[in-house]
Design a protein around this motif. Structure first.
Motif, PDB file in Angstrom:
ATOM      1  N   ASN A   1      18.201  -4.411  50.941  1.00 37.80           N
ATOM      2  CA  ASN A   1      18.956  -5.443  50.238  1.00 37.80           C
ATOM      3  C   ASN A   1      18.713  -6.821  50.827  1.00 37.80           C
ATOM      4  N   THR A   2      18.583  -6.906  52.142  1.00 34.48           N
ATOM      5  CA  THR A   2      18.299  -8.201  52.763  1.00 34.48           C
ATOM      6  C   THR A   2      16.945  -8.721  52.302  1.00 34.48           C
TER       7      THR A   2
ATOM      8  N   VAL B   1      15.310  -7.938  49.575  1.00 35.38           N
ATOM      9  CA  VAL B   1      15.372  -8.287  48.148  1.00 35.38           C
ATOM     10  C   VAL B   1      16.107  -9.606  47.948  1.00 35.38           C
ATOM     11  N   GLY B   2      17.233  -9.771  48.629  1.00 29.32           N
ATOM     12  CA  GLY B   2      17.994 -11.008  48.487  1.00 29.32           C
ATOM     13  C   GLY B   2      17.242 -12.238  48.955  1.00 29.32           C
TER      14      GLY B   2
ATOM     15  N   GLN C   1      14.389 -12.593  45.996  1.00 31.73           N
ATOM     16  CA  GLN C   1      14.829 -12.892  44.632  1.00 31.73           C
ATOM     17  C   GLN C   1      15.590 -14.220  44.612  1.00 31.73           C
TER      18      GLN C   1
ATOM     19  N   ALA D   1      20.882 -14.641  49.881  1.00 33.22           N
ATOM     20  CA  ALA D   1      20.892 -13.192  50.129  1.00 33.22           C
ATOM     21  C   ALA D   1      22.271 -12.651  50.469  1.00 33.22           C
TER      22      ALA D   1
ATOM     23  N   TYR E   1      23.629  -9.773  48.307  1.00 32.46           N
ATOM     24  CA  TYR E   1      22.837  -8.554  48.490  1.00 32.46           C
ATOM     25  C   TYR E   1      23.188  -7.869  49.811  1.00 32.46           C
TER      26      TYR E   1
ATOM     27  N   SER F   1      26.738  -6.450  49.755  1.00 33.52           N
ATOM     28  CA  SER F   1      26.788  -5.237  48.939  1.00 33.52           C
ATOM     29  C   SER F   1      26.249  -4.044  49.722  1.00 33.52           C
ATOM     30  N   ALA F   2      25.165  -4.256  50.481  1.00 33.03           N
ATOM     31  CA  ALA F   2      24.619  -3.173  51.302  1.00 33.03           C
ATOM     32  C   ALA F   2      25.569  -2.793  52.423  1.00 33.03           C
TER      33      ALA F   2
ATOM     34  N   SER G   1      33.140 -10.533  52.289  1.00 37.19           N
ATOM     35  CA  SER G   1      32.400 -10.883  51.079  1.00 37.19           C
ATOM     36  C   SER G   1      33.096 -11.985  50.296  1.00 37.19           C
TER      37      SER G   1
ATOM     38  N   ALA H   1      29.934 -14.241  44.135  1.00 36.98           N
ATOM     39  CA  ALA H   1      29.463 -12.877  43.864  1.00 36.98           C
ATOM     40  C   ALA H   1      30.635 -11.947  43.560  1.00 36.98           C
TER      41      ALA H   1
END
Length: 256
Positions: A140-141, A143-144, A147, A175, A178, A181-182, A244, A251
């Motif tokens: 996730n890190t 990807v964040g 993206q 990120a 992401y 969320s992980a 979060s 988010a």
């Protein structure tokens, strides 16, 4: 007052579901004629949770330290490795196959090796929990960090910002959702890993209570330990949710 009412209404479905499960549990024991060692009643589990002959606080403390330690180790190592993967394509190609291989290893089979390498105590349980929970954070890190709107990157180049500054000021804040969320997934994975470590070899902790309760067929004690484990996991999950809302409130709003 209205806001408090809305929050209570949000938790009402979950509260009703728990109440329905407990009611069905009690009905199964009462009318099903089940023996206590097969399924104890909720009342007997509650009695076991407050049994003064069980050193509950010591076991809760040992398991809580293992779970929180595993979570923190998984979070720090996962974010660090995710940053490395996103920073350089060469590191990505070199590191990702090894991480995937490490993640596919059967964790229960690794636990005895940890005992040989680092000995008994809480630390092997921390390592086990971190090993189970770190991989989602890495993915996730990465990807964040990848993206991201290219206009934001171009804006950094326009102001002649070096790569490290673009990474720190633009990519990492992007990120946050992401990563967080992980971390919610890792909060539950760390619980599993720590308990697996206590199952293998431990002289303390809630996993140890469950193992010892099997020899005496004290199922109520095992259920009580499971409830305490779940409560620790819920507290950790709620803490990540609070973090979060602080770091990435946008988010949280999107998820709702």
């Amino acid at each position: 007052m209205g806001r408090m009412k809305d929050k209570l209404l949000n938790y009402l479905p979950a509260a009703l579901l728990f109440a329905a499960v407990i009611a069905a549990w009690q009905a199964a024991v009462t009318f099903g004629g089940l023996r206590p060692y097969l399924l104890p009643s909720p009342a007997s589990v509650l009695d076991a949770m407050f049994d003064p002959t069980i050193r509950w606080w010591g076991h809760i403390w040992a398991t809580g330290v293992a779970i929180i330690g595993a979570f923190l180790l998984a979070a720090v190592s996962g974010v660090f490795l995710g940053c490395l993967v996103a920073w350089s394509p060469v590191i990505n190609r070199a590191l990702m196959p090894f991480l995937v291989f490490l993640n596919t290893l059967p964790k229960v089979a690794i636990a005895p090796l940890f005992l040989i390498w680092v000995g008994y105590g809480i630390f092997p349980n921390i390592l086990m929990g971190a090993l189970i929970g770190f991989f989602p954070v890495v993915i996730n890190t990465a990807v964040g960090l990848s993206q991201i709107d290219h206009d934001m990157i171009d804006l950094g180049w326009v102001f002649s910002a070096p790569k490290w500054k673009v990474f720190l000021k633009i990519r990492i804040p992007n990120a946050y959702p992401y990563i967080l969320s992980a971390l919610k997934v890792t909060a539950t994975s760390a619980v599993v890993g720590a308990i697996v470590g206590e199952f293998v070899a431990s002289q303390n902790g809630l996993g140890y209570v469950i193992v010892t309760s099997q020899s005496s067929m004290n199922t109520a004690l095992a259920f009580a330990a499971l409830i305490y484990i779940s409560l620790i996991g819920l507290v950790l999950f709620a803490a990540v949710g609070l973090l979060s809302r602080i770091l990435a409130p946008w988010a949280e709003g999107n998820e709702a």
